[in-house]
Design a protein around this motif. Structure first.
Motif, PDB file in Angstrom:
ATOM      1  N   HIS A  94      -9.847   1.189   1.480  1.00  0.00           N
ATOM      2  CA  HIS A  94      -9.958  -0.122   0.847  1.00  0.00           C
ATOM      3  C   HIS A  94     -11.287  -0.806   1.172  1.00  0.00           C
ATOM      4  CE1 HIS A  94      -5.345   0.065   0.840  1.00  0.00           C
ATOM      5  NE2 HIS A  94      -5.758   0.175  -0.404  1.00  0.00           N
ATOM      6  N   THR A 124       0.475  -3.829 -11.151  1.00  0.00           N
ATOM      7  CA  THR A 124       0.786  -3.167  -9.886  1.00  0.00           C
ATOM      8  C   THR A 124       1.783  -3.938  -9.016  1.00  0.00           C
ATOM      9  OG1 THR A 124      -1.539  -2.464  -9.942  1.00  0.00           O
ATOM     10  CG2 THR A 124      -0.273  -1.888  -7.997  1.00  0.00           C
ATOM     11  N   ASN A 137      -5.449   3.193   5.338  1.00  0.00           N
ATOM     12  CA  ASN A 137      -5.938   2.209   4.362  1.00  0.00           C
ATOM     13  C   ASN A 137      -7.437   1.949   4.469  1.00  0.00           C
ATOM     14  OD1 ASN A 137      -3.440   1.829   3.183  1.00  0.00           O
ATOM     15  ND2 ASN A 137      -2.831   0.276   4.671  1.00  0.00           N
ATOM     16  N   ARG A 146      -9.288  -4.666   3.211  1.00  0.00           N
ATOM     17  CA  ARG A 146      -9.396  -5.111   1.829  1.00  0.00           C
ATOM     18  C   ARG A 146     -10.306  -6.325   1.692  1.00  0.00           C
ATOM     19  NH1 ARG A 146      -2.880  -4.548   0.821  1.00  0.00           N
ATOM     20  NH2 ARG A 146      -2.957  -2.642  -0.411  1.00  0.00           N
ATOM     21  N   THR A 202      -4.143  -3.913   7.588  1.00  0.00           N
ATOM     22  CA  THR A 202      -4.537  -3.515   6.233  1.00  0.00           C
ATOM     23  C   THR A 202      -5.420  -4.570   5.584  1.00  0.00           C
ATOM     24  OG1 THR A 202      -2.518  -2.234   5.925  1.00  0.00           O
ATOM     25  CG2 THR A 202      -3.669  -2.902   3.938  1.00  0.00           C
ATOM     26  N   ALA A 211       0.874  -1.176   0.000  1.00  0.00           N
ATOM     27  CA  ALA A 211       0.000   0.000   0.000  1.00  0.00           C
ATOM     28  C   ALA A 211       0.909   1.222   0.000  1.00  0.00           C
ATOM     29  CB  ALA A 211      -0.915  -0.003   1.214  1.00  0.00           C
ATOM     30  N   THR A 214      -5.679  -2.642  -4.526  1.00  0.00           N
ATOM     31  CA  THR A 214      -5.118  -1.297  -4.359  1.00  0.00           C
ATOM     32  C   THR A 214      -5.966  -0.300  -5.149  1.00  0.00           C
ATOM     33  OG1 THR A 214      -3.720  -1.645  -6.288  1.00  0.00           O
ATOM     34  CG2 THR A 214      -2.752  -2.159  -4.131  1.00  0.00           C
ATOM     35  N   ASP A 215      -5.616   0.970  -5.036  1.00  0.00           N
ATOM     36  CA  ASP A 215      -6.299   1.985  -5.841  1.00  0.00           C
ATOM     37  C   ASP A 215      -6.279   1.575  -7.314  1.00  0.00           C
ATOM     38  OD1 ASP A 215      -6.507   3.625  -3.550  1.00  0.00           O
ATOM     39  OD2 ASP A 215      -4.572   4.552  -3.961  1.00  0.00           O
TER      40      ASP A 215
END
Lengths: 300, 115
Positions: free
Chosen positions: A104, A161, A101, B20, B16, A73, A131-132
């Motif tokens: 997300h 990516t 984050n 997600r 994180t 990230a 991810t973006d």
């Protein structure tokens, strides 16, 4: 890993793709690959700068690579380099990473209806790679074809990516200052330009347009008052809410997903995407009272 | 070679990953009300434009304070937007955007972003 499937998203997950469908998917994948080149260039530039920053902050190559592999990230990684350099304790870094984050969550929720038929384990891997850039590329691809294309997600997340980001991190942290700053080549503008360009592809009606404009305005206003991260999340939350205020009857959806209009909109000329009389697939959350899709158009 | 920060990376991953994964893995996401699904369809345009706008219009200094920024990057991003809207060609738009910034910086009209 088994061959990724091209599975119809909604409404009928058991439908078999036709030859026309396959052509649309292939063309959209080619477009995805072209778009991925720009995203990959951005990932290489930023990844390299991250590697340089990490090296300057005293990270070893293993530590820098662990960040790029496990965290994956960019914003959080850049922030962590600054936090480490300033001596911030680990618990604070972890907490700030979670906040940074948070956006997300929105990506994950927005992709969920498209990826619901992908096996759980593969979705779990997909989540780590979200991810973006992966979101922007893959949601555009899915909307172009009006269905889920798992391979498209892997192209966006891994090819465009993850691999470029990690290779560039390694180069940055090992080669150091032997390579000129990529920002001197304008790499820094690729990311925002790519994001706005990919957003254009998602604007198919007044609701999307309103969401985009409000999202940008709210994002900047809140970012100036708080922080860029909070601003982006606020834009992502408020924009759609305002978009929904536009009644479906005046939303003027010009390119319903998977329709010929949608395919043409996304620059895939030369094919009749939908056979006459065939209903295009509906999008997740499609409004039943939206205007009917345009009649299939002939080749342009 | 130090590996101390690998532990921090794992901890950062631990906070994180749930952000997600929750949408993709949580059961029942496919049974959301239509209104919620319609809302999620609009998240993409909203958040991508928010990212782009914040990236080119907001700068953060060393103290964390934010300020409004006006620069050639605006023109570059606007050019990319126009090209994508006109030609539906993102790659061409990115090339033009980069070219604008490189030329502007080469002739001294714009400075490099702070690293």
């Amino acid at each position: 890993m088994t061959e990724p499937s091209v599975s119809p998203a909604l409404p009928d997950p058991t439908a078999v793709p036709t030859a026309d469908d396959a052509t649309v998917v292939d063309e959209s994948r080619r477009r995805l690959l072209t778009e991925s080149l720009g995203i990959a260039a951005s990932a290489i530039g930023f990844g390299f700068v991250y590697g340089l920053s990490a090296r300057d902050a005293g990270f070893s190559p293993i530590e820098a690579m662990a960040m790029s592999t496990f965290v994956f990230a960019g914003a959080a990684q850049f922030a962590a380099v600054g936090y480490i350099a300033s001596g911030l304790p680990w618990p604070a870094i972890v907490l700030l990473t979670a906040l940074l984050n948070g956006r997300h969550l929105l990506y994950s929720a927005a992709l969920a209806p498209w990826l619901r038929h992908v096996p759980f384990v593969r979705r779990a891997v997909m989540a780590h790679l979200l991810t973006d850039e992966a979101f922007a590329l893959s949601i555009g691809h899915f909307r172009r074809i009006g269905r889920t294309d798992e391979r498209g997600y892997w192209i966006a997340a891994v090819g465009a990516t993850f691999i470029p980001w990690n290779l560039a991190t390694f180069a940055g942290v090992t080669l150091g200052g032997q390579i000129p700053d990529p920002n001197s080549f304008g790499i820094d503008v690729i990311f925002p330009a790519a994001m706005i360009g990919l957003a254009v592809g998602l604007i198919t009606g007044r609701r999307e347009l309103a969401a985009a404009i409000v999202g940008a305005g709210v994002g900047v206003a809140v970012a100036l008052l708080t922080s860029p991260t909070v601003g982006i999340i606020a834009g992502g939350l408020v924009g759609p809410a305002v978009g929904l205020l536009i009644p479906a009857r005046v939303a003027h959806e010009t390119a319903p997903l998977g329709s010929p209009a949608s395919a043409d909109r996304y620059s895939m000329p030369g094919r009749t995407r939908w056979r006459s009389g065939q209903e295009p697939p509906t999008e997740p959350g499609a409004q039943p009272d939206r205007p009917a899709p345009a009649e299939p158009e002939e080749d342009r | 070679m130090s590996v101390e920060l690998v532990g921090l990376a794992v901890l950062m991953f631990a906070v994180t990953y749930p952000t997600r994964a929750v949408g993709l893995l949580a059961p029942g996401m496919e049974r959301m009300p239509k209104l919620a699904l319609a809302y999620l369809q609009l998240v993409g345009p909203a958040i991508l434009t928010a990212i782009a706008a914040v990236s080119v219009m907001v700068r953060t200094d060393d103290t964390g304070a934010t300020s409004f920024y006006i620069g050639v990057e605006w023109l570059a991003v606007a050019a990319c937007l126009a090209i994508v809207a006109w030609r539906r060609n993102l790659f061409l738009g990115l090339i033009v955007a980069v070219a604008i910034v490189v030329v502007a910086r080469a002739v001294g009209l714009s400075a490099l972003p702070p690293s």
